[in-house]
Design an enzyme around this catalytic site. Structure first.
Site, mmCIF file in Angstrom:
data_model
loop_
_atom_site.group_PDB
_atom_site.id
_atom_site.type_symbol
_atom_site.label_atom_id
_atom_site.label_comp_id
_atom_site.label_asym_id
_atom_site.label_seq_id
_atom_site.Cartn_x
_atom_site.Cartn_y
_atom_site.Cartn_z
ATOM 1 N N TYR A 25 0.731 -1.368 0.079
ATOM 2 C CA TYR A 25 0.017 0.066 0.111
ATOM 3 C C TYR A 25 0.728 1.375 -0.231
ATOM 4 O O TYR A 25 0.347 2.247 -0.169
ATOM 5 C CB TYR A 25 -0.990 -0.019 1.146
ATOM 6 C CG TYR A 25 -1.987 -1.169 1.187
ATOM 7 C CD1 TYR A 25 -2.830 -1.239 0.311
ATOM 8 C CD2 TYR A 25 -2.217 -2.099 2.130
ATOM 9 C CE1 TYR A 25 -3.644 -2.332 0.133
ATOM 10 C CE2 TYR A 25 -2.662 -3.076 2.103
ATOM 11 C CZ TYR A 25 -3.604 -3.340 1.183
ATOM 12 O OH TYR A 25 -4.722 -4.646 0.998
ATOM 13 N N HIS A 102 -8.358 2.182 -5.666
ATOM 14 C CA HIS A 102 -7.503 1.231 -4.922
ATOM 15 C C HIS A 102 -6.016 1.736 -4.841
ATOM 16 O O HIS A 102 -5.611 2.074 -6.141
ATOM 17 C CB HIS A 102 -7.635 -0.025 -5.388
ATOM 18 C CG HIS A 102 -9.082 -0.583 -5.192
ATOM 19 N ND1 HIS A 102 -9.630 -0.876 -3.999
ATOM 20 C CD2 HIS A 102 -9.954 -0.626 -5.990
ATOM 21 C CE1 HIS A 102 -10.775 -1.233 -4.357
ATOM 22 N NE2 HIS A 102 -11.194 -1.085 -5.528
#
Ligand code: DQA
Length: 151
Positions: A25, A102
């Site tokens: 991430y 995302h």
């Protein structure tokens, strides 16, 4: 044309960004990402509010409330991407253009359950895989659609 107002909603566990699986991430915290979003919005002449919640019902409420203020939504539903009919229904109910975002490329993730979004059919489109940059690209995508008169 009135200044475009956009509500950005971050879903569960995104409050842990910075320390949560940074190899997937990225290493930016949510506060840093929100600051980048605000800078980009300023540069694009847009107004943005950001919120994060770990609870599905609260995300539904945030979507309802956004309808009183925003022209469009950017949402990273996080884990709810793959399960939440309630969030899908909420986006459809408010009839606001939404971009699903995302940090990771969910289509390339090892877990097969991440390949499918139940939210996406309620959205205009999706941007995935550019870490924090996905949110900035989503702002640009909305500006493009607005400038072209599509939303
Ligand atoms: C995520 C991808 C989801 O599969 C995951 O559950 C998340 C984050 C992303 O931004 O890459 O929490 O939405």
């Amino acid at each position: 044309m009135a200044t475009m107002r956009v509500m950005v909603i971050h879903g569960p566990n995104l409050n842990l960004l910075g320390t949560r699986e940074p190899e997937i991430y990225g290493s930016k915290t949510l506060a840093e990402i929100d600051a980048m979003i605000q800078d980009e919005a300023l540069a694009l002449g847009m107004e943005v509010r950001c919120a994060q919640s770990n609870s599905e019902g609260e995300i539904v409420n945030l979507i309802h409330e956004a309808a009183n203020w925003a022209h469009a939504l950017i949402i990273n539903p996080a884990g709810y991407t793959h399960t939440s009919i309630a969030i899908y229904d909420a986006i459809r109910a408010v009839r606001m253009p939404a971009v699903e975002v995302h940090l990771s490329n969910i289509g390339a993730r090892a877990e097969e359950f991440r390949h499918r979004s139940v939210i996406l059919p309620a959205c205009v489109g999706v941007i995935a895989g550019f870490q924090a940059g996905s949110y900035l690209l989503a702002l640009r995508a909305l500006k493009y659609l607005r400038d072209e008169g599509h939303i």
